[in-house]
Scaffold this active site. Structure first.
Site, PDB file in Angstrom:
ATOM      1  N   SER A 151       0.846  -1.194   0.000  1.00 46.37           N
ATOM      2  CA  SER A 151       0.000   0.000   0.000  1.00 46.37           C
ATOM      3  C   SER A 151       0.878   1.239   0.000  1.00 46.37           C
ATOM      4  O   SER A 151       2.102   1.152   0.112  1.00 46.37           O
ATOM      5  CB  SER A 151      -0.929   0.005   1.225  1.00 46.37           C
ATOM      6  OG  SER A 151      -0.164   0.035   2.420  1.00 46.37           O
ATOM      7  N   GLY A 152       0.240   2.409  -0.119  1.00 47.18           N
ATOM      8  CA  GLY A 152       0.952   3.675  -0.040  1.00 47.18           C
ATOM      9  C   GLY A 152       1.864   3.962  -1.220  1.00 47.18           C
ATOM     10  O   GLY A 152       2.778   4.767  -1.120  1.00 47.18           O
TER      11      GLY A 152
ATOM     12  N   ARG B  39     -10.991  -0.737   3.339  1.00 50.49           N
ATOM     13  CA  ARG B  39     -10.683  -0.221   4.682  1.00 50.49           C
ATOM     14  C   ARG B  39     -10.959   1.272   4.699  1.00 50.49           C
ATOM     15  O   ARG B  39     -11.284   1.880   3.673  1.00 50.49           O
ATOM     16  CB  ARG B  39      -9.198  -0.447   4.988  1.00 50.49           C
ATOM     17  CG  ARG B  39      -8.294   0.102   3.895  1.00 50.49           C
ATOM     18  CD  ARG B  39      -6.835   0.151   4.233  1.00 50.49           C
ATOM     19  NE  ARG B  39      -6.017   0.457   3.084  1.00 50.49           N
ATOM     20  CZ  ARG B  39      -5.840   1.656   2.560  1.00 50.49           C
ATOM     21  NH1 ARG B  39      -6.456   2.702   3.080  1.00 50.49           N
ATOM     22  NH2 ARG B  39      -5.047   1.836   1.515  1.00 50.49           N
TER      23      ARG B  39
END
Length: 407
Positions: free
Chosen positions: A155-156, A279
């Site tokens: 992620s990110g 999320r």
């Protein structure tokens, strides 16, 4: 029975939001973390952080069982992607409301996600999965350069790069198959078509599209977010098409409980799904939604987690925007000023600097490449953009290149 508590399995950038929202609902937050020292700043607020291996479900069950002997556990959740499925498993074990952990795990594997979306007829970029250099090269040849190359799990924007040439492909491939072993012992690499167009994110709670955000990124080859605007300026057709594709994503991936955010690129063929994140979104999405609509996504998520009825109604309709302060070079931060003046600009709601002078700046091409941020809100997009730019213009810094320091 003891006080009602909310168990947070790790927290990431949203931890403070979850702590504050839990307290606002009369809950006592307790953090379970592999590294509780990172939450030392919350100790003054009487927030307990307990050391536990958050990759070990049995250890988490044991710790929650121990806490249940003293407290009334109202709910369990996580504010980060890598432990959200685990939090869902804990919820099932203790018969508490939570997401389907199997759906979360499938979605967090970008290749499995791509497969399920493609099978359901959801528009996604062409893609291939590769495990070694030869497979990466053949995948890129089949799709055609330029291609996006990234880890299949993560992620990110960590490890995500646009490769335009064979040399760039080889360089990034070496990085992913080498250094990335530190993060992923058996790295699987996703090679994708480069979908070009404006970036949007659909913010979803349950099955409801709360709103759509526009984002601007730094120029490739990396994908560092520079600015966000919520809600995005869209035609009715664009809004409807993004909402329809979002619903198809939820059905295809078995989602629809709690928060989801879906990233799109608006291409020549309309909305193409870049990624579905099952999320709560990270910074600045919850802040912008609250400023624009008066809707606190984190509070409403916690209500769902503890079995209360949530309220997703808009309280007002403003335009909020955030800007990351991104350095243009590596080196040592000599000085940074202007945050106090920027915070005083009418319409600016928050200014934060992450770094202090004399900090080494080494750009990584992902979410970590940020010195701070500015957030602004008003009744109209032009007013918000003017306030944001005025504030950003007041902040200045100097970075001394490492080579110049050595001389």
């Amino acid at each position: 029975m003891g006080k009602r508590v909310l168990i947070l399995v790790e927290g990431g950038s949203n931890m403070r939001l979850y702590v504050q929202a839990a307290q606002g609902l009369g809950l006592h937050p307790i953090i379970l973390s592999a590294n509780p020292a990172q939450y030392d700043h919350l100790a003054a607020e009487d927030i307990e952080a307990i050391r536990v291996d958050t990759d070990n479900l049995d250890a988490l069950i044991a710790e929650c069982s121990r806490l249940r002997a003293t407290y009334d556990i109202a709910g369990i959740t996580s504010a980060v992607e890598w432990t959200y499925a685990t939090a869902g498993k804990l919820c099932r074990h203790f018969d508490l409301p939570g997401p389907n952990p199997a759906s979360i795990e499938r979605c967090c594997n970008k290749f499995a996600q791509r497969q399920l979306l493609a099978e359901a007829g959801v528009p996604v970029p062409s893609y291939r999965l590769a495990a070694n250099a030869t497979e990466v090269e053949s995948s890129a040849a089949e799709i055609g350069l330029p291609v996006i190359v990234k880890p299949a799990v993560g992620s990110g924007s960590v490890g995500v790069r646009l490769c335009r040439t064979a040399d760039e492909l080889a360089e990034h491939m070496t990085y992913l198959l080498g250094a990335m072993h530190i993060l992923w012992p058996s790295p699987r690499i996703l090679v994708e078509e480069f979908a070009q167009g404006q970036q949007y994110t659909a913010q979803i709670m349950g099955n409801e599209v709360i709103g759509i955000e526009a984002a601007d990124l730094d120029p490739p080859p990396h994908f560092v977010f520079r600015q966000w605007v919520f809600p995005a300026t869209l035609t009715d057709n664009q809004r409807e098409r993004i909402a329809d594709v979002s619903q198809n994503c939820l059905r295809a991936l078995g989602l629809g409980w709690g928060p989801t955010n879906i990233e799109f690129r608006w291409t020549k063929r309309g909305p193409v799904v870049i990624e579905v994140n099952p999320r709560m979104p990270g910074f600045p999405d919850p802040q912008l939604v609250q400023l624009a609509y008066g809707l606190d996504l984190v509070t409403e998520h916690i209500k769902l987690v503890i079995g209360d009825e949530w309220d997703l109604r808009r309280r007002h309709s403003h335009i909020a925007a955030a800007r990351n302060l991104v350095p243009d070079r590596d080196g040592t931060l000599d000085w940074i000023t202007g945050d106090s003046q920027a915070a005083a600009v009418s319409g600016v709601t928050e200014v934060k600097l992450y770094v202090e002078p004399k900090t080494p700046i080494v750009r990584k091409g992902d979410y970590r490449d940020c010195l701070g941020y500015v957030i602004a809100v008003s009744l109209s997009l032009p007013e918000t953009e003017v306030a944001l730019q005025r504030a950003v213009d007041l902040i200045d810094w100097s970075i001394i290149p490492f080579a110049a320091e050595e001389e």
